[in-house]
Design a protein around this motif. Sequence first.
Motif, PDB file in Angstrom:
ATOM      1  N   LEU A 344      22.969  34.887  -2.352  1.00 60.29           N
ATOM      2  CA  LEU A 344      22.038  35.838  -1.740  1.00 60.29           C
ATOM      3  C   LEU A 344      22.493  36.247  -0.345  1.00 60.29           C
ATOM      4  CD1 LEU A 344      18.609  34.367  -2.872  1.00 60.29           C
ATOM      5  CD2 LEU A 344      19.493  36.645  -3.422  1.00 60.29           C
ATOM      6  N   ILE A 345      22.911  35.287   0.473  1.00 62.97           N
ATOM      7  CA  ILE A 345      23.395  35.616   1.814  1.00 62.97           C
ATOM      8  C   ILE A 345      24.653  36.470   1.715  1.00 62.97           C
ATOM      9  CG2 ILE A 345      24.302  34.662   3.968  1.00 62.97           C
ATOM     10  CD1 ILE A 345      21.272  34.332   3.572  1.00 62.97           C
ATOM     11  N   GLY A 346      25.481  36.190   0.715  1.00 68.15           N
ATOM     12  CA  GLY A 346      26.702  36.973   0.524  1.00 68.15           C
ATOM     13  C   GLY A 346      26.442  38.423   0.171  1.00 68.15           C
ATOM     14  N   LYS A 347      25.248  38.717  -0.363  1.00 67.57           N
ATOM     15  CA  LYS A 347      24.898  40.099  -0.726  1.00 67.57           C
ATOM     16  C   LYS A 347      24.354  40.898   0.461  1.00 67.57           C
ATOM     17  CE  LYS A 347      23.916  38.943  -5.551  1.00 67.57           C
ATOM     18  NZ  LYS A 347      22.863  38.802  -6.590  1.00 67.57           N
ATOM     19  N   ILE A 348      24.114  40.235   1.583  1.00 73.30           N
ATOM     20  CA  ILE A 348      23.660  40.959   2.780  1.00 73.30           C
ATOM     21  C   ILE A 348      24.833  41.769   3.322  1.00 73.30           C
ATOM     22  CG2 ILE A 348      22.755  40.721   5.129  1.00 73.30           C
ATOM     23  CD1 ILE A 348      20.763  39.853   3.033  1.00 73.30           C
ATOM     24  N   PRO A 349      24.675  43.074   3.538  1.00 69.53           N
ATOM     25  CA  PRO A 349      25.777  43.878   4.094  1.00 69.53           C
ATOM     26  C   PRO A 349      26.282  43.289   5.413  1.00 69.53           C
ATOM     27  CG  PRO A 349      23.988  45.291   3.340  1.00 69.53           C
ATOM     28  CD  PRO A 349      23.480  43.886   3.261  1.00 69.53           C
ATOM     29  N   LYS A 350      27.585  43.326   5.610  1.00 72.15           N
ATOM     30  CA  LYS A 350      28.188  42.709   6.791  1.00 72.15           C
ATOM     31  C   LYS A 350      27.597  43.236   8.088  1.00 72.15           C
ATOM     32  CE  LYS A 350      32.657  41.504   4.743  1.00 72.15           C
ATOM     33  NZ  LYS A 350      34.129  41.701   4.814  1.00 72.15           N
ATOM     34  N   GLU A 351      27.271  44.527   8.115  1.00 70.54           N
ATOM     35  CA  GLU A 351      26.761  45.105   9.360  1.00 70.54           C
ATOM     36  C   GLU A 351      25.346  44.641   9.688  1.00 70.54           C
ATOM     37  OE1 GLU A 351      25.906  48.138   6.046  1.00 70.54           O
ATOM     38  OE2 GLU A 351      27.509  46.744   6.615  1.00 70.54           O
ATOM     39  N   LEU A 352      24.692  43.943   8.748  1.00 71.62           N
ATOM     40  CA  LEU A 352      23.325  43.471   8.985  1.00 71.62           C
ATOM     41  C   LEU A 352      23.257  41.964   9.207  1.00 71.62           C
ATOM     42  CD1 LEU A 352      21.371  45.511   6.261  1.00 71.62           C
ATOM     43  CD2 LEU A 352      21.764  46.109   8.658  1.00 71.62           C
ATOM     44  N   ARG A 353      24.380  41.266   9.165  1.00 73.89           N
ATOM     45  CA  ARG A 353      24.344  39.807   9.212  1.00 73.89           C
ATOM     46  C   ARG A 353      24.080  39.241  10.604  1.00 73.89           C
ATOM     47  NH1 ARG A 353      29.299  38.418   4.975  1.00 73.89           N
ATOM     48  NH2 ARG A 353      28.325  39.488   3.193  1.00 73.89           N
ATOM     49  N   ASN A 354      24.136  40.084  11.623  1.00 78.68           N
ATOM     50  CA  ASN A 354      23.787  39.623  12.969  1.00 78.68           C
ATOM     51  C   ASN A 354      22.315  39.817  13.293  1.00 78.68           C
ATOM     52  OD1 ASN A 354      26.252  38.613  13.735  1.00 78.68           O
ATOM     53  ND2 ASN A 354      26.942  40.498  14.697  1.00 78.68           N
ATOM     54  N   LYS A 355      21.564  40.303  12.320  1.00 79.36           N
ATOM     55  CA  LYS A 355      20.140  40.524  12.570  1.00 79.36           C
ATOM     56  C   LYS A 355      19.398  39.203  12.765  1.00 79.36           C
ATOM     57  CE  LYS A 355      20.214  45.056  11.983  1.00 79.36           C
ATOM     58  NZ  LYS A 355      19.849  46.001  13.063  1.00 79.36           N
ATOM     59  N   LEU A 356      19.673  38.246  11.871  1.00 76.47           N
ATOM     60  CA  LEU A 356      19.005  36.950  11.901  1.00 76.47           C
ATOM     61  C   LEU A 356      19.973  35.887  11.420  1.00 76.47           C
ATOM     62  CD1 LEU A 356      15.631  37.937  10.147  1.00 76.47           C
ATOM     63  CD2 LEU A 356      15.893  37.484  12.585  1.00 76.47           C
ATOM     64  N   GLU A 357      19.666  34.624  11.728  1.00 78.70           N
ATOM     65  CA  GLU A 357      20.445  33.536  11.167  1.00 78.70           C
ATOM     66  C   GLU A 357      20.273  33.521   9.648  1.00 78.70           C
ATOM     67  OE1 GLU A 357      20.528  29.691  13.721  1.00 78.70           O
ATOM     68  OE2 GLU A 357      18.552  30.566  14.005  1.00 78.70           O
ATOM     69  N   PRO A 358      21.289  33.062   8.902  1.00 78.73           N
ATOM     70  CA  PRO A 358      21.172  33.020   7.438  1.00 78.73           C
ATOM     71  C   PRO A 358      19.929  32.278   6.947  1.00 78.73           C
ATOM     72  CG  PRO A 358      23.447  32.659   8.072  1.00 78.73           C
ATOM     73  CD  PRO A 358      22.649  32.696   9.349  1.00 78.73           C
ATOM     74  N   ALA A 359      19.615  31.137   7.561  1.00 82.15           N
ATOM     75  CA  ALA A 359      18.429  30.386   7.126  1.00 82.15           C
ATOM     76  C   ALA A 359      17.150  31.160   7.393  1.00 82.15           C
ATOM     77  CB  ALA A 359      18.379  29.029   7.838  1.00 82.15           C
ATOM     78  N   GLU A 360      17.109  31.923   8.497  1.00 84.66           N
ATOM     79  CA  GLU A 360      15.929  32.737   8.799  1.00 84.66           C
ATOM     80  C   GLU A 360      15.839  33.912   7.832  1.00 84.66           C
ATOM     81  OE1 GLU A 360      12.370  33.482  10.799  1.00 84.66           O
ATOM     82  OE2 GLU A 360      13.709  31.751  10.938  1.00 84.66           O
ATOM     83  N   ILE A 361      16.987  34.467   7.451  1.00 87.19           N
ATOM     84  CA  ILE A 361      16.998  35.526   6.433  1.00 87.19           C
ATOM     85  C   ILE A 361      16.401  34.999   5.137  1.00 87.19           C
ATOM     86  CG2 ILE A 361      18.519  36.864   4.917  1.00 87.19           C
ATOM     87  CD1 ILE A 361      20.328  37.373   7.309  1.00 87.19           C
ATOM     88  N   MET A 362      16.821  33.792   4.726  1.00 83.06           N
ATOM     89  CA  MET A 362      16.297  33.219   3.489  1.00 83.06           C
ATOM     90  C   MET A 362      14.790  32.985   3.601  1.00 83.06           C
ATOM     91  SD  MET A 362      16.651  32.223   0.399  1.00 83.06           S
ATOM     92  CE  MET A 362      18.430  32.173   0.154  1.00 83.06           C
TER      93      MET A 362
END
Length: 423
Positions: A344-362
């Motif tokens: 799921l984290i891998g499907k986040i577009p690269k340009e959006l991965r600095n929005k939140l920490e991966p755990a917070e995204i989940m």
Amino acid sequence: MSTVPGLGLTASGTIPQELLDLPWQVPLEDWPEDVIAALPRGISRHIVRFAYLGGSVIAIKETSERAARHEYRMLRQLGKLGAPCVKPVAEVTGRSTPEGEELSPALVTRHLRFSLPYRAVFNQMMRKETLLRLIHAQALLMVELHLIGFYWGDVSLSNTLFRRDAGQFAAYLVDAETGEIHPKLSTGQREYDLDVAQVNIAGELMDLMEGGMVDEDVDPVATSHQFIDAYRGLWQELTGDTAFNPDQQWLIEERIRRLNELGFDVEEYDIRSKREDSKLLLRPKVVDPGHHQRRLMNLTGLDVQENQARRLLGAIDAYRAQTDPHGDEAIAAHMWTQEVFQPLIGKIPKELRNKLEPAEIMHQLIDHRWQLSEREHRDVSLDQALPSFIDEELKGLRDEATLMIDPPGDVIDQLGRPTRDED
């Protein structure tokens, strides 16, 4: 070493060449733009600038030699004790211009990714509920520091950074200039820190109210009292006595379970008898924060915030119940990491991965999935919820990986729309 005559750097480990190449012979406020990280910076009693160091960002603060040395050592000791704080990189002394004019020494710390100054937790208006979450995070930080014997001396929201933590906040010390480490703090030292905190927090909130940045129903003085109440409640829970009869052994397990829920492990505890009756007294002796963090780390290798860990452990339990209810927990955690979290984290577009920490995204994706299921009256999977989460939630957030310390008010208006818990 650097070509700057007389320059001295104190650092742990290998000194990066990029650090030596910075223009230490120039006053910090005059550093060229190609060195400075083009990010918001705040008002401080010191000159503070941010610069790129390899693939990371560092904060540089000009101060006195004594203060730089003291704070560098304090932050190093706090780091070794596992305290939530920024990491020191170096203290820089012996600075001078090519003409021989002496320049102020500097303290270099590493910027804490995904951290927010309290002023940047909101956009146009801080809601009362968000403010209370900040206050409770600040109280927990102060309790953790006091437990390891750290006297802060200048407790304030301004000297703290906050990271989002599954709907709550985790607080980190960012300024240890006035701090001291003791084997154990006296009641007087703790009370003085509380007095300083109460005055500073009330003053900071009054300043925000003056600028119309806090809900009108927020009372700065009452809120500072809530900070004190939160601190005292946590301190009592972590260090106070529990009285029980010899046949009430279950109260020991209940107390430890309660501390675990607060995010603490109890490594040792004392049991002694009361003189005036037959009751026993239980007092935690050694408490260690990060109960859920350590459990998740052991199961998955993921290093996240405490409440994020609690939320992800719940997701792992749900996954295990669906796939193999009687299977081994460690195997279920490994499979969840490999089959759910990482894809799921891998499907986040690269340009959006600095929005939140991966755990917070989940965490936020799980919340979004639940809301979507409620809205559509069906069970929506995380994979099905991901596209709308990206479009409706993630794209509108600001990049918190690079948001700098204490931006002034005129920068706040440029930081983008608020996140969901600020709406």
